[in-house]
Structures are given as C-alpha cells and as structure tokens.
Design an enzyme around this catalytic site. Structure first.
Site, PDB file in Angstrom:
ATOM      1  N   SER A  17       0.957  -1.210   0.004  1.00  0.00           N
ATOM      2  CA  SER A  17      -0.091   0.118   0.067  1.00  0.00           C
ATOM      3  C   SER A  17       0.974   1.243  -0.140  1.00  0.00           C
ATOM      4  CB  SER A  17      -0.877  -0.228   1.282  1.00  0.00           C
ATOM      5  OG  SER A  17      -1.961   0.829   1.161  1.00  0.00           O
TER       6      SER A  17
ATOM      7  N   GLU B 220      -1.978  -2.377  -8.239  1.00  0.00           N
ATOM      8  CA  GLU B 220      -3.382  -2.439  -7.778  1.00  0.00           C
ATOM      9  C   GLU B 220      -3.543  -1.495  -7.031  1.00  0.00           C
ATOM     10  OE1 GLU B 220      -3.932  -2.791  -3.730  1.00  0.00           O
ATOM     11  OE2 GLU B 220      -1.975  -1.908  -3.734  1.00  0.00           O
TER      12      GLU B 220
ATOM     13  N   HIS C 172      -5.208  -5.380  -1.512  1.00  0.00           N
ATOM     14  CA  HIS C 172      -5.817  -5.290  -0.271  1.00  0.00           C
ATOM     15  C   HIS C 172      -7.338  -6.174  -0.420  1.00  0.00           C
ATOM     16  CE1 HIS C 172      -3.847  -1.365  -0.884  1.00  0.00           C
ATOM     17  NE2 HIS C 172      -4.346  -1.202   0.626  1.00  0.00           N
TER      18      HIS C 172
END
Length: 316
Positions: free
Chosen positions: A121, A218, A283
């Site tokens: 992330s 992502e 995620h």
C-alpha cells in the site's frame, strides 16, 4: 539520485529461524491489538522480533500519522543500519511514507548490509526509492500490524512462504486470476500501489521501469474514473514504454469491478503485452506477497485459463 537503474538480488537473503526482525511504522498509526497479534505470528516463525522505539507513537498534530516524521524516519534508518537485523517489517500503510523519504539517511542505508524489507500500500513509496537507490528486491505483501494479516491465515502463509522459501519455480497466483491479454513474458517486477506509483513519477530518486519490466499494480477505494486518470497519466508519462507484461492485483472498494476491468482493458490492452487480471495481491483476502525487483515469468494463457507469475530465480 538513484544509484541503480534497477533492483538486483545481490546480497538479498531468505529468512531463517533465529533471524532478528524489526517492526517499524513509517505511515499511519497502529492499532495495538493488531500489532501484538502480528508480533506473535512473526515469533511463531522463529524470528527474534523487536518493535522500533517510535512504532507505537502518534503524531502530536496529525492523527493519520504514526509519530513525528523525524522519529519514523529515524526508526527505519536505525533498523536498516543495525548489522544484526535481517528483516524490516512495515506494520501498516495509510499515509506518511512520502513524508519521510527526504529524512532518511540514504548514505548510511546504502552503505549498510541489505535487509529483507516488507510492506505494501503506502509503503510503495519506500519500495520505489529502495529499489532505485540500493538495487535490491523488496517484498510487497501483507502488513503485520493489520487485520488483513492477523485475521487471515492464508495471507500469513503467503508472506511466510515468500520470505522463508523464495525458491525458483514458486508460483504466484490467486483464485480470481484470469488472462486479460494473452501471452508470456519474462522480466523483473516493478510497481505496487497505483496511486503511489503515480506519486513517484517525476521525482529524482525513483527510476522509471527499465525495458523488459513486469509491472504490478493494485489499489483500494479508488473509483473507476480515478483509476482511469492514474493509468492515463502513466501512459502519457511514458511509464509503460518498453515493459514486457503487466499483472493487475485487487481493486477493493473501487466501485463496480466490471467497470474497473473495462477501464484497465481499455487503457492497457493496446500496449501489445500480456496482462493478468486479479492476480491476487493487494488489499484482498488471502493476499499474495509478491517480490519487487525479482525476475519472474508472466503466463496469461486463455486456452488453459492459467494466469500466474513464476519466480524464475531463487532470492537468496
């Protein structure tokens, strides 16, 4: 400026029971119960685990940060420069890694022995600079101070396997993985979280993907129009020039998935390289841990339904 054109696996080693590991918080504040559970998991793997001095802090003004910028940067620098530390685990993402990039002692970090470095992330900001400056692979995977790690045994095992058993031939794929554009490609992986990859364009310490790269992307809580914006910006900035293939991860809470897929097919389908949809990193439940800066083979075969990355070299 980057000292390496691309991450290389020289000096990067697999973990073994008895190795020392330090957990740092370079971004958002931690939930104590998640951190404690995550530490227990790492200890169960045989690691000697420590928590960085400021990892449990909260910023005095901004409640979205874990401690002061200088303290978060200092924790990471000290852990990296400790010759007895084998691995550094980022406890969670959120936001904040960008704020410490210019506060890290990169000369000392570059001179120190390589470390196994994990996180995902927001930690993409650190992956990009570590890869460019140090020339070593890093691990984009579940973070040990989050519910998506401590409450997900599959995510735990995926991280453990890549850290302790990163052998050539390791197959990386999830249950929803599908070929989007058919083909095969081989190259070294780059990328991470889409919005953070975009943040790395145009800054002096992040090298662009070298020719032949396999791009991994992502994101989470980004509507289709924003994903369109990010990818279109990367296209206009030349980010995808010369890449060999693309593996797309999860797009959780990003609106209608069919619309997200249509956007990404529209934006990436004309590049002439194989593309995988929903490989399984990011995620999502049972998230894969994937290496950045490691050589892989991308397989997107509609005939057999195979959509996977194969690790083509042992990491350590």
């Amino acid at each position: 400026m980057p000292t390496s054109a691309f991450p290389r696996p020289v000096g990067w080693c697999r973990l073994r029971p008895g190795d020392r590991a330090v957990v740092v918080a370079p971004s958002g504040p931690l939930v104590p119960e998640y951190l404690d559970k995550g530490l227990a998991v790492l200890s169960s793997w045989g690691l000697e685990v420590e928590v960085a001095p400021h990892a449990r802090d909260r910023h005095p003004t901004f409640d979205y940060l874990a401690g002061a910028d200088a303290d978060r940067a200092g924790d990471l620098t000290r852990a990296w420069c400790d010759p007895g530390v084998a691995a550094i685990f980022c406890a969670r993402g959120g936001y904040g890694a960008l704020r410490i990039l210019d506060l890290l002692d990169w000369d000392a970090i570059t001179a120190a022995s390589p470390k196994v470095f994990t996180g995902s992330s927001d930690v993409t900001a650190l992956h990009q600079v570590i890869g460019s400056r140090l020339g070593i692979p890093t691990v984009f995977g579940a973070m040990v101070g989050t519910a998506s790690f401590v409450d997900d045994p599959a995510a735990q095992e995926n991280l453990r396997r890549l850290l302790f058993e990163p052998d050539a031939g390791l197959v990386l794929s999830g249950p929803l993985a599908q070929p989007m554009v058919p083909g095969r490609a081989r190259g070294r992986t780059v990328g991470g979280n889409l919005s953070l990859v975009v943040s790395g364009r145009g800054v002096p310490d992040v090298a662009p993907p070298p020719p032949g790269s396999i791009v991994l992307l992502e994101d989470v809580t980004e509507e289709p129009y924003r994903i369109d914006h990010f990818v279109t910006h990367l296209l206009r900035a030349g980010y995808f020039e010369g890449v060999a293939g693309i593996a797309l991860g999860s797009w959780v809470e990003s609106g209608d998935l069919e619309t997200v897929r249509a956007v990404l097919a529209d934006r990436l389908g004309g590049l002439g390289v194989p593309v995988i949809w929903e490989l399984g990193f990011g995620h999502c439940p049972a998230q894969l841990s994937v290496p950045l800066g490691a050589e892989v083979e991308l397989v997107a075969d509609p005939g057999s339904g195979v959509a996977q990355l194969n690790l083509t070299e042992a990491l350590g």
